[in-house]
Design a protein around this motif. Structure first.
Motif, PDB file in Angstrom:
ATOM      1  N   VAL A   1      -8.454   1.130  -5.889  1.00 48.16           N
ATOM      2  CA  VAL A   1      -8.645   1.694  -4.993  1.00 48.16           C
ATOM      3  C   VAL A   1      -6.922   2.128  -4.523  1.00 48.16           C
ATOM      4  CG1 VAL A   1      -8.428   3.396  -2.604  1.00 48.16           C
ATOM      5  CG2 VAL A   1     -11.022   2.342  -3.925  1.00 48.16           C
ATOM      6  N   VAL A   2      -6.056   2.666  -4.388  1.00 49.32           N
ATOM      7  CA  VAL A   2      -4.354   3.239  -4.149  1.00 49.32           C
ATOM      8  C   VAL A   2      -3.853   4.168  -3.271  1.00 49.32           C
ATOM      9  CG1 VAL A   2      -3.448   2.365  -5.536  1.00 49.32           C
ATOM     10  CG2 VAL A   2      -4.338   4.481  -5.674  1.00 49.32           C
ATOM     11  N   GLN A   3      -3.778   3.865  -2.251  1.00 50.07           N
ATOM     12  CA  GLN A   3      -3.388   5.280  -1.122  1.00 50.07           C
ATOM     13  C   GLN A   3      -3.589   6.640  -1.311  1.00 50.07           C
ATOM     14  OE1 GLN A   3       0.950   5.939  -0.138  1.00 50.07           O
ATOM     15  NE2 GLN A   3      -0.018   5.615   2.498  1.00 50.07           N
ATOM     16  N   THR A   4      -3.504   6.918  -2.279  1.00 47.08           N
ATOM     17  CA  THR A   4      -3.204   8.631  -2.897  1.00 47.08           C
ATOM     18  C   THR A   4      -5.293   8.842  -3.112  1.00 47.08           C
ATOM     19  OG1 THR A   4      -2.928   7.499  -5.431  1.00 47.08           O
ATOM     20  CG2 THR A   4      -1.442   8.196  -3.954  1.00 47.08           C
ATOM     21  N   GLU A   5      -5.781   7.831  -3.229  1.00 45.13           N
ATOM     22  CA  GLU A   5      -7.306   8.403  -3.606  1.00 45.13           C
ATOM     23  C   GLU A   5      -7.615   8.282  -1.951  1.00 45.13           C
ATOM     24  OE1 GLU A   5      -9.207   6.086  -6.573  1.00 45.13           O
ATOM     25  OE2 GLU A   5      -7.520   4.885  -7.468  1.00 45.13           O
ATOM     26  N   LYS A   6      -7.149   7.611  -1.744  1.00 43.70           N
ATOM     27  CA  LYS A   6      -7.826   8.208   0.382  1.00 43.70           C
ATOM     28  C   LYS A   6      -7.441   9.330   1.420  1.00 43.70           C
ATOM     29  CE  LYS A   6     -10.193   4.832   1.731  1.00 43.70           C
ATOM     30  NZ  LYS A   6     -11.946   5.215   1.757  1.00 43.70           N
ATOM     31  N   GLY A   7      -6.161   9.566   0.798  1.00 43.54           N
ATOM     32  CA  GLY A   7      -5.723  10.417   1.450  1.00 43.54           C
ATOM     33  C   GLY A   7      -5.080  10.403   2.787  1.00 43.54           C
ATOM     34  N   GLY A   8      -5.995  11.229   3.301  1.00 40.14           N
ATOM     35  CA  GLY A   8      -5.909  11.709   4.715  1.00 40.14           C
ATOM     36  C   GLY A   8      -6.816  10.308   6.013  1.00 40.14           C
ATOM     37  N   GLU A   9      -8.052   9.664   5.351  1.00 37.72           N
ATOM     38  CA  GLU A   9      -8.200   8.719   5.587  1.00 37.72           C
ATOM     39  C   GLU A   9      -8.194   7.897   5.944  1.00 37.72           C
ATOM     40  OE1 GLU A   9     -11.554   7.825   3.030  1.00 37.72           O
ATOM     41  OE2 GLU A   9     -12.041  10.063   2.365  1.00 37.72           O
TER      42      GLU A   9
ATOM     43  N   LEU B   1      -3.844   2.181   8.523  1.00 39.07           N
ATOM     44  CA  LEU B   1      -3.043   3.021   7.531  1.00 39.07           C
ATOM     45  C   LEU B   1      -4.150   4.553   7.706  1.00 39.07           C
ATOM     46  CD1 LEU B   1      -3.618  -0.364   4.833  1.00 39.07           C
ATOM     47  CD2 LEU B   1      -2.079   0.521   6.610  1.00 39.07           C
ATOM     48  N   GLY B   2      -3.018   5.191   7.051  1.00 39.29           N
ATOM     49  CA  GLY B   2      -3.285   6.986   7.407  1.00 39.29           C
ATOM     50  C   GLY B   2      -3.475   7.401   8.555  1.00 39.29           C
ATOM     51  N   SER B   3      -4.027   8.464   8.931  1.00 39.08           N
ATOM     52  CA  SER B   3      -3.843   9.278   9.938  1.00 39.08           C
ATOM     53  C   SER B   3      -4.403   9.064  10.709  1.00 39.08           C
ATOM     54  CB  SER B   3      -4.201  10.437   9.663  1.00 39.08           C
ATOM     55  OG  SER B   3      -3.796  11.645   8.959  1.00 39.08           O
ATOM     56  N   VAL B   4      -3.529   7.890  11.586  1.00 34.36           N
ATOM     57  CA  VAL B   4      -3.753   6.950  12.937  1.00 34.36           C
ATOM     58  C   VAL B   4      -4.666   7.711  13.918  1.00 34.36           C
ATOM     59  CG1 VAL B   4      -3.414   5.149  14.381  1.00 34.36           C
ATOM     60  CG2 VAL B   4      -2.733   5.151  12.152  1.00 34.36           C
ATOM     61  N   ASP B   5      -3.840   8.615  14.342  1.00 34.92           N
ATOM     62  CA  ASP B   5      -4.544   9.863  15.470  1.00 34.92           C
ATOM     63  C   ASP B   5      -5.870  10.180  15.482  1.00 34.92           C
ATOM     64  OD1 ASP B   5      -3.851  11.252  13.520  1.00 34.92           O
ATOM     65  OD2 ASP B   5      -2.553  12.573  14.904  1.00 34.92           O
ATOM     66  N   LYS B   6      -6.739   9.300  14.384  1.00 32.77           N
ATOM     67  CA  LYS B   6      -8.005  10.327  14.140  1.00 32.77           C
ATOM     68  C   LYS B   6      -8.998   9.107  14.800  1.00 32.77           C
ATOM     69  CE  LYS B   6      -7.598  13.230  10.128  1.00 32.77           C
ATOM     70  NZ  LYS B   6      -8.740  12.435   8.417  1.00 32.77           N
ATOM     71  N   VAL B   7      -8.086   7.604  15.498  1.00 33.89           N
ATOM     72  CA  VAL B   7      -8.858   7.075  15.613  1.00 33.89           C
ATOM     73  C   VAL B   7      -8.268   6.111  17.035  1.00 33.89           C
ATOM     74  CG1 VAL B   7      -9.182   4.082  15.204  1.00 33.89           C
ATOM     75  CG2 VAL B   7      -9.353   5.602  13.476  1.00 33.89           C
ATOM     76  N   THR B   8      -7.493   6.267  16.714  1.00 35.84           N
ATOM     77  CA  THR B   8      -6.450   6.552  18.661  1.00 35.84           C
ATOM     78  C   THR B   8      -6.267   7.387  19.300  1.00 35.84           C
ATOM     79  OG1 THR B   8      -4.726   6.132  17.107  1.00 35.84           O
ATOM     80  CG2 THR B   8      -5.762   3.739  17.456  1.00 35.84           C
TER      81      THR B   8
ATOM     82  N   TRP C   1       0.890  -1.681   0.405  1.00 34.42           N
ATOM     83  CA  TRP C   1       0.397  -0.102   0.193  1.00 34.42           C
ATOM     84  C   TRP C   1       0.645   1.610  -0.054  1.00 34.42           C
ATOM     85  CZ3 TRP C   1      -5.113   0.821  -1.132  1.00 34.42           C
ATOM     86  CH2 TRP C   1      -5.598   1.893  -0.223  1.00 34.42           C
ATOM     87  N   SER C   2       2.079   0.875   1.213  1.00 36.02           N
ATOM     88  CA  SER C   2       2.670   2.616   1.268  1.00 36.02           C
ATOM     89  C   SER C   2       3.031   3.065  -0.377  1.00 36.02           C
ATOM     90  CB  SER C   2       4.015   2.041   2.252  1.00 36.02           C
ATOM     91  OG  SER C   2       2.775   1.979   3.423  1.00 36.02           O
ATOM     92  N   ALA C   3       3.919   1.043  -1.087  1.00 36.80           N
ATOM     93  CA  ALA C   3       4.480   1.646  -2.366  1.00 36.80           C
ATOM     94  C   ALA C   3       3.693   2.021  -3.541  1.00 36.80           C
ATOM     95  CB  ALA C   3       5.292   0.071  -3.020  1.00 36.80           C
ATOM     96  N   GLY C   4       2.234   2.656  -3.279  1.00 40.62           N
ATOM     97  CA  GLY C   4       1.625   2.805  -4.723  1.00 40.62           C
ATOM     98  C   GLY C   4       0.604   1.520  -5.105  1.00 40.62           C
ATOM     99  N   GLY C   5       0.550   0.600  -4.065  1.00 45.73           N
ATOM    100  CA  GLY C   5      -0.396  -0.667  -4.863  1.00 45.73           C
ATOM    101  C   GLY C   5      -1.611  -0.168  -4.596  1.00 45.73           C
TER     102      GLY C   5
END
Length: 351
Positions: A314-322, A343-350, A261-265
């Motif tokens: 879907v790839v990582q860039t399409e999710k943005g910070g979600e 994956l993403g802005s984890v502090d939104k959840v934890t 995912w981080s590599a753009g897959g």
């Protein structure tokens, strides 16, 4: 003063009084144990009067370092800390392991007494009976159940809910009861059960609960074995020695998907990468002739907000910070293990 309840001498006095009113079969403990809602609420009222904050860690017992991480977090952030131990029949299907679920009360109480942050130690254990929690009775067969149950519609059918229908109905019901009984200022859940924790946060929001409020339901990062990163779980006790060797395969597969995912897959490529790691482990088991079976249940990616499945392309860039939940489950022999990576802005959840 209620605050004195967390000191050893006062705790012993309160416990002695409690034991006179309760079953003599309970193990000795310097931590007050309450087996009825009425007894606990008398204790809780004093906390309200003295304006003491109460942290709450709900468990099914068989405590391990994952539970104790939550306890220490509560001790750090609250005047008083309560832990519940209740093996909830409503979240076990008729074919699941309710009867064999590990019950280690004496040891649980021992390890709790060893927990301390600054001058704070666990203040009480809520140890209700099934009859206390389900006054109308409870049957593991949902079609035979009578009484009041809680269901978070649209959030319990995905991910774990696909593999364990009605599981989250049982979780939501018992946690609502526990919140009503304990009335915690703050409650603490582990990220290992991420869907459960987020679903409960949704439930607290929708039911307008104040104890805890949604902002005070905390999700704490998963506690892992320091040597192989296996997520700590009470069900790990079911693993044979060879099963314990292969159990880390799940997290290794999720890490492969995370790297993809981080590599753009794409989501599909990343899920396939995870499945490929599991297959490598299966092949190694066969080559080595180990007396253990490893089977993939699922690996998938879901939106952290509504649990909907992320599209294959879907790839990582399409999710943005979600935040995306990368989760999976495997069977090691008959033991089902789960794990996840956010994956993403984890502090939104934890928090």
């Amino acid at each position: 003063m209620l605050f004195a309840c967390i000191r050893r001498p006062a705790s012993t006095l309160i416990f002695s009084h409690f034991r006179n009113m309760s079953s003599a079969s309970l193990p000795p403990s310097s931590i007050p144990i309450f087996t009825t809602v009425a007894e606990y609420r008398e204790w809780r009222r004093r906390a309200f009067v003295e304006n003491k904050s109460v942290g709450f860690v709900p468990t099914m017992g068989a405590l391990h370092e994952g539970h104790l991480t939550l306890v220490r977090r509560s001790l750090q952030e609250n005047d008083l800390t309560v832990l519940s131990i209740f093996v909830n029949p409503a979240q076990f299907a008729p074919h699941e392991d309710l009867a064999t679920y590990p019950r280690t009360l004496e040891r649980d109480l021992e390890v709790l007494t060893e927990q301390q942050v600054a001058d704070r130690q666990p203040s009480a254990v809520f140890l209700p009976t099934v009859k206390e929690m389900y006054p109308s009775g409870i049957n593991q067969d949902v079609s035979q159940q009578k009484g009041t149950f809680v269901e978070v519609k649209g959030y319990g059918e995905q991910m774990e809910g696909k593999s364990r229908p009605m599981f989250f109905r049982g979780v939501a019901t018992v946690v609502t009861k526990l919140f009503n009984a304990v009335e915690p200022t703050n409650a603490y859940f582990g990220q290992k059960d991420i869907q459960q924790a987020l679903l409960l946060r949704r439930m607290v929001t929708d039911l307008l609960l104040s104890h805890p409020s949604p902002d005070h339901l905390h999700i704490v990062p998963t506690a892992r074995d320091a040597t192989d990163n296996l997520a700590l779980s009470s069900r790990n006790a079911y693993l044979s020695p060879e099963g314990r060797k292969v159990a880390p395969a799940l997290y290794a597969s999720l890490q492969a998907a995370e790297n993809c995912w981080s590599a753009g897959g794409s989501k599909r490529e990343c899920v396939d990468a995870a499945a490929g790691i599991i297959q490598q482990w299966v092949d190694q088991i066969e080559e080595q002739g180990w007396a253990v079976k490893l089977k993939l249940d699922y690996v998938d990616m879901n939106d952290a907000g509504d649990f909907e499945v992320v599209g294959d392309e879907v790839v990582q860039t399409e999710k943005g910070g979600e935040v995306v939940i990368l989760s999976g489950a495997v069977y090691v022999d008959q033991t089902r293990l789960i794990d996840n990576i956010l994956l993403g802005s984890v502090d939104k959840v934890t928090r």
